[in-house]
Scaffold this motif. Sequence first.
Motif, PDB file in Angstrom:
ATOM      1  N   TYR A 143       0.788  -1.407  -0.097  1.00 10.21           N
ATOM      2  CA  TYR A 143       0.622  -0.127  -0.109  1.00 10.21           C
ATOM      3  C   TYR A 143       1.103   1.376  -0.233  1.00 10.21           C
ATOM      4  O   TYR A 143       0.774   2.015  -0.686  1.00 10.21           O
ATOM      5  CB  TYR A 143      -1.107   0.260   1.255  1.00 10.21           C
ATOM      6  CG  TYR A 143      -1.866  -0.740   1.062  1.00 10.21           C
ATOM      7  CD1 TYR A 143      -2.323  -1.187  -0.125  1.00 10.21           C
ATOM      8  CD2 TYR A 143      -2.343  -1.381   2.360  1.00 10.21           C
ATOM      9  CE1 TYR A 143      -3.710  -2.961   0.317  1.00 10.21           C
ATOM     10  CE2 TYR A 143      -3.790  -1.851   2.702  1.00 10.21           C
ATOM     11  CZ  TYR A 143      -4.282  -3.132   1.247  1.00 10.21           C
ATOM     12  OH  TYR A 143      -4.722  -4.081   1.008  1.00 10.21           O
ATOM     13  N   LEU A 184      -1.054   4.382  -1.727  1.00 10.54           N
ATOM     14  CA  LEU A 184      -2.610   4.250  -1.113  1.00 10.54           C
ATOM     15  C   LEU A 184      -2.215   5.291   0.413  1.00 10.54           C
ATOM     16  O   LEU A 184      -3.184   5.537   0.964  1.00 10.54           O
ATOM     17  CB  LEU A 184      -3.155   3.147  -0.829  1.00 10.54           C
ATOM     18  CG  LEU A 184      -3.638   2.168  -2.657  1.00 10.54           C
ATOM     19  CD1 LEU A 184      -4.226   1.363  -1.908  1.00 10.54           C
ATOM     20  CD2 LEU A 184      -4.503   3.462  -3.041  1.00 10.54           C
ATOM     21  N   ILE A 200      -8.536   2.030   3.791  1.00 13.39           N
ATOM     22  CA  ILE A 200      -8.133   1.364   2.814  1.00 13.39           C
ATOM     23  C   ILE A 200      -8.456  -0.341   3.220  1.00 13.39           C
ATOM     24  O   ILE A 200      -8.980  -0.839   1.684  1.00 13.39           O
ATOM     25  CB  ILE A 200      -6.890   0.925   2.740  1.00 13.39           C
ATOM     26  CG1 ILE A 200      -6.298   2.563   2.637  1.00 13.39           C
ATOM     27  CG2 ILE A 200      -5.919   0.110   1.228  1.00 13.39           C
ATOM     28  CD1 ILE A 200      -4.476   2.953   2.261  1.00 13.39           C
ATOM     29  N   THR A 203      -9.711   2.391  -4.977  1.00 15.09           N
ATOM     30  CA  THR A 203      -9.235   2.921  -3.431  1.00 15.09           C
ATOM     31  C   THR A 203      -8.611   4.551  -3.484  1.00 15.09           C
ATOM     32  O   THR A 203      -8.446   4.996  -2.680  1.00 15.09           O
ATOM     33  CB  THR A 203      -8.214   2.245  -3.549  1.00 15.09           C
ATOM     34  OG1 THR A 203      -9.740   1.009  -2.916  1.00 15.09           O
ATOM     35  CG2 THR A 203      -7.990   2.235  -1.876  1.00 15.09           C
ATOM     36  N   ARG A 204      -7.224   5.381  -4.740  1.00 17.54           N
ATOM     37  CA  ARG A 204      -6.556   5.762  -4.277  1.00 17.54           C
ATOM     38  C   ARG A 204      -7.223   7.318  -4.800  1.00 17.54           C
ATOM     39  O   ARG A 204      -6.688   7.574  -4.696  1.00 17.54           O
ATOM     40  CB  ARG A 204      -5.388   5.102  -5.923  1.00 17.54           C
ATOM     41  CG  ARG A 204      -4.334   6.181  -6.264  1.00 17.54           C
ATOM     42  CD  ARG A 204      -3.444   6.077  -7.361  1.00 17.54           C
ATOM     43  NE  ARG A 204      -2.343   5.006  -6.675  1.00 17.54           N
ATOM     44  CZ  ARG A 204      -2.799   3.744  -7.679  1.00 17.54           C
ATOM     45  NH1 ARG A 204      -3.452   3.909  -8.502  1.00 17.54           N
ATOM     46  NH2 ARG A 204      -2.009   2.184  -7.577  1.00 17.54           N
ATOM     47  N   VAL A 221      -8.997   7.447  -2.114  1.00 18.70           N
ATOM     48  CA  VAL A 221      -7.675   8.604  -0.663  1.00 18.70           C
ATOM     49  C   VAL A 221      -7.001  10.398  -1.539  1.00 18.70           C
ATOM     50  O   VAL A 221      -6.423  10.891  -0.998  1.00 18.70           O
ATOM     51  CB  VAL A 221      -5.920   7.827  -1.013  1.00 18.70           C
ATOM     52  CG1 VAL A 221      -5.061   8.575  -0.571  1.00 18.70           C
ATOM     53  CG2 VAL A 221      -6.794   6.495   0.133  1.00 18.70           C
TER      54      VAL A 221
END
Lengths: 204, 204
Positions: free
Chosen positions: A20, A25, A50, A63-64, A67
């Motif tokens: 990660y 992330l 996450i 997910t990025r 974030v």
Amino acid sequence: MRISELSAATGVSVPTIKYYLREGLLFEGVRTSPTQADYADEHVRRLRVIRALIDSGVSIAETRGVVRALEDPPPSPHDLLGAAHAAVTAHFDEDVDVSAAEPLVRRLGWQPGICDPDVVAGVARALQAFDRAGFDIPVDVMTAYLDSVSLIAEAEVAGVPTDSPDAAVRYVVLGSVLVEPLLLALRRVAQQVASARRFGVSAS
Amino acid sequence: MRISELSAATGVSVPTIKYYLREGLLFEGVRTSPTQADYADEHVRRLRVIRALIDSGVSIAETRGVVRALEDPPPSPHDLLGAAHAAVTAHFDEDVDVSAAEPLVRRLGWQPGICDPDVVAGVARALQAFDRAGFDIPVDVMTAYLDSVSLIAEAEVAGVPTDSPDAAVRYVVLGSVLVEPLLLALRRVAQQVASARRFGVSAS
């Protein structure tokens, strides 16, 4: 804390944490030596977000996006929610006729310009599947859907925390991604309860 | 009608129809010669159901389960609905503690023995994701979820047709599979409408 302690606190293995970090992330800890870094409670919170996203089937790329919305939040809370939504909303390559969904979403209070077009396209695409199947939703049932989602959304949005962008995005994103399976599972239980009542099955 | 006419009536290509025949999803037509068969309106209806399921991401194996429930319907409507539900409900290999979901599903009127255990396991699994993320659903929001799914399920089950098993299964299966994306898409629109209202965005 060290990476091993971060791992113990979150249940995420050290190699996964390193992955990660490499994928951007999780932000880096504070270097304390060439091979060690110090992690804070903030890392624990981010890692939990996450994990929750990835466990729920959200991709690394999505997910990025989440974030990124957390790290560089847009100024208005509505735009922040939109960015968080967009990060977890499917983009459809297939052309859908969005106008087919307009009469329905107007009943939710929709007006041009207040929603992400991908969200309205999601409704149009779902309606298209009914058309293709030659299946009409009874009027009463559709009214129940519209009333229910309005009730749900009002309660959810009333609960959006405004003290920090981090808390707001976390609430919206987890609220979108984790709540979906919960709502669908609850609906199935409620259907079986209603079916048992209508068709006369008693508890064992 | 010939297979080419069946294809024209449903928009499903001839090779795909032949594939469904081989896979046992679509029953054979009446042979009129060694290389030709005659298809009826019943084939059109069944093909529409199969297409709708597969377009919605239901697997061939699950579709076969639905078709089987249609062809050999259990005697009680509740069991029929259960079979249709089971055909489109994920079976989880992972162990979940179903008892964690019981206090919640009791609020929907659930009692032991009236629901497919996989359906309650779905709720437990969804709750587990919240636990892992360290995210609590506010009490008011959870109440809105429970009230909404009850409202939805009552309306849906009241609409289950009882004139034929075929119509009932079609209603339940398409209602489960096609309605899920619709409900989720409507919820996102309703959230953005509520967010625009709370955070003061006006229509363009």
